[in-house]
Enzyme design. Structure first.
Site, short mmCIF file in Angstrom:
data_model
loop_
_atom_site.label_atom_id
_atom_site.label_comp_id
_atom_site.label_asym_id
_atom_site.label_seq_id
_atom_site.Cartn_x
_atom_site.Cartn_y
_atom_site.Cartn_z
N HIS A 206 0.79 -1.23 0.00
CA HIS A 206 0.00 0.00 0.00
C HIS A 206 0.83 1.28 0.00
CE1 HIS A 206 0.92 -0.10 4.27
NE2 HIS A 206 0.67 1.20 4.27
C1 UD1 Z 1 -1.62 5.70 5.77
C2 UD1 Z 1 -0.24 6.15 6.22
C3 UD1 Z 1 0.71 4.98 6.15
C4 UD1 Z 1 0.18 3.77 6.89
C5 UD1 Z 1 -1.19 3.45 6.33
C6 UD1 Z 1 -1.80 2.23 7.01
C7 UD1 Z 1 0.27 8.54 5.69
C8 UD1 Z 1 1.08 9.42 4.82
N1 UD1 Z 1 0.29 7.21 5.37
O1 UD1 Z 1 -1.51 5.34 4.39
O2 UD1 Z 1 1.95 5.34 6.73
O3 UD1 Z 1 1.05 2.68 6.69
O4 UD1 Z 1 -2.04 4.59 6.52
O5 UD1 Z 1 -2.92 1.77 6.32
O6 UD1 Z 1 -0.34 9.00 6.63
N2 UD1 Z 1 -8.72 5.44 1.72
C9 UD1 Z 1 -9.90 4.76 1.73
N3 UD1 Z 1 -10.50 4.57 2.94
C10 UD1 Z 1 -10.01 5.03 4.09
C11 UD1 Z 1 -8.81 5.75 4.07
C12 UD1 Z 1 -8.17 5.93 2.88
O7 UD1 Z 1 -10.40 4.33 0.70
O8 UD1 Z 1 -10.60 4.79 5.16
C13 UD1 Z 1 -8.04 5.65 0.41
C14 UD1 Z 1 -8.34 7.02 -0.15
O9 UD1 Z 1 -8.42 6.90 -1.54
C15 UD1 Z 1 -7.11 7.81 0.24
C16 UD1 Z 1 -6.03 6.73 0.10
O10 UD1 Z 1 -6.65 5.54 0.57
O11 UD1 Z 1 -6.91 8.90 -0.56
C17 UD1 Z 1 -4.80 6.98 0.92
O12 UD1 Z 1 -5.17 7.18 2.29
P1 UD1 Z 1 -4.16 7.90 3.29
O13 UD1 Z 1 -4.75 7.91 4.63
O14 UD1 Z 1 -3.71 9.18 2.72
O15 UD1 Z 1 -2.89 6.97 3.28
P2 UD1 Z 1 -2.77 5.38 3.46
O16 UD1 Z 1 -2.32 4.78 2.18
O17 UD1 Z 1 -3.96 4.80 4.10
#
Ligand code: UD1
Length: 373
Positions: A206
């Site tokens: 991820h």
């Molecule tokens: C975040 C953390 C990462 C951690 C990971 C655990 C940062 C920069 N990254 O990454 O270090 O390892 O969490 O999972 O903070 N999304 C959904 N549903 C949700 C949340 C996110 O669909 O509940 C999707 C959205 O499209 C979003 C993308 O995932 O834009 C990325 O989410 P984000 O929270 O920015 O980063 P993670 O990849 O989850």
């Protein structure tokens, strides 16, 4: 009674907070208030974890959601500012290296509240990694540094930070060690996917460097599709979106890969524990696999869990098809296992040290007010 505000927001925070929450609950001198930033909001990345980890519902749900990193950071800071104003905590705990972590750290420092960083000192030495920026921001303003490894302590030392730095082990490992029998007896997830011990690989992927690059994601998935055993691929929503957008679904269809939605904490631990090997870019899974004595191939170019590599349990392949295949098929024999990521008592140590720190601070401010009053 000291009031501790703990800030959570993403999946890995919840597993770490569960151990610390338990330790605070056992301390007669501390109470905890929790704020959930809402960075993760899908049930299978958030609510489900609260239920299965018996975490109390956070008093504050900030519901920030997804967005550009700077917007997300700024919005969390603004909302936390109000929480800090209302609660007047004695200390604030932040975990790991996510946007919620860095935002919580800035909000704490700007309100002159003692900042406790759990998972301090870890570095990947590459500022293009979003998490690296969060680590650097957070550790530059932390008051008490709880590192999970000696490498973390050494990294801080190289940056000139030596005071209030403690190697306590990893709090997520506490949780696993505490619930080992539950993980061992959980067979339903193995039955669900018709798995036997060590007849499958477990995979997650991820990190932005892999999900935001067609080439990297293509390399990883085509390598994994060429393996000769079944692969259970627990895919984060951002990875699922990237696979669809990059049109890589055909590599998975009719292959040995079974892509599933993100699963809960206990099921993940059971799948990691019983796998022949894990393939992952998740820092959390890398150290958890080490704890379970399951060898791992890292789908990232670097890791902060250096000790697990030195002991031969993990090996770095990066998003390189040939390397992934080579290391899966020729994994070096792990040499020894020293429980280098923790012995299951990290949270207890953290709470004891925090209390001593806050007591000393209180005595100092009493002394100053008597001297000047
Ligand atoms: C975040 C953390 C990462 C951690 C990971 C655990 C940062 C920069 N990254 O990454 O270090 O390892 O969490 O999972 O903070 N999304 C959904 N549903 C949700 C949340 C996110 O669909 O509940 C999707 C959205 O499209 C979003 C993308 O995932 O834009 C990325 O989410 P984000 O929270 O920015 O980063 P993670 O990849 O989850």
């Amino acid at each position: 009674m000291y009031k501790i505000l703990s800030i959570v927001g993403t999946r890995p925070h919840f597993t770490k907070a569960a151990s610390v929450c338990r330790a605070i609950g056992e301390s007669p001198d501390m109470e905890e208030v929790m704020a959930h930033t809402g960075q993760h909001y899908d049930a299978n990345l958030s609510d489900d974890f609260f239920k299965e980890l018996d975490l109390p519902r956070p008093k504050y749900q900030l519901k920030v959601g997804s967005g550009k990193p700077a917007w997300q950071l700024a919005t969390i800071i603004l909302k936390l500012d109000e929480v800090i104003e209302a609660e007047q905590p004695d200390a604030i705990i932040v975990y790991g290296d996510t946007n919620s972590t860095a935002a919580g750290a800035i909000a704490a420092a700007k309100n002159n509240v003692v900042l406790i960083h759990i998972e301090a000192g870890l570095r990947e030495f590459d500022k293009s990694i979003p998490e690296e920026i969060n680590k650097l921001i957070t550790d530059s303003i932390t008051d008490i540094f709880f590192s999970p490894t000696q490498t973390g302590v050494e990294n801080l030392k190289k940056e000139g930070v030596t005071e209030n730095v403690y190697n306590v082990g990893d709090v997520a490992i506490d949780n696993i060690a505490f619930n080992k029998s539950r993980i061992e007896s959980n067979v339903s997830i193995l039955e669900k996917y018709n798995l036997q011990k060590e007849d499958y690989y477990f995979m997650t992927c991820h990190r932005a460097c892999n999900t935001d690059s067609f080439e990297n994601l293509h390399n990883i998935i085509s390598a994994v599709a060429a393996l000769d055993e079944k692969v259970i691929f627990s895919a984060h929503p951002r990875t699922q979106k990237a696979i669809a957008e990059f049109d890589l679904t055909h590599l998975i269809k009719h292959s040995n890969i079974e892509m599933i939605d993100p699963i809960g904490f206990w099921d993940t631990q059971t799948l990691v524990r019983n796998a022949k090997m894990v393939l992952t870019d998740s820092g959390g899974i890398i150290k958890e696999a080490y704890f379970h004595k399951t060898p791992g191939v890292i789908l990232d170019k670097q890791t902060e869990w250096i000790e697990t590599i030195e002991e031969g349990w993990n090996v770095i392949a990066g998003p390189d098809k040939e390397k992934i295949l080579h290391f899966v098929n020729n994994h070096p024999e792990p040499t020894h296992h020293t429980n280098c990521v923790g012995d299951g008592n990290a949270a207890k140590k953290i709470i004891k040290i925090t209390k001593e720190f806050l007591d000393a601070r209180k005595q100092e401010s009493t002394r100053l007010s008597t001297t000047h009053g």
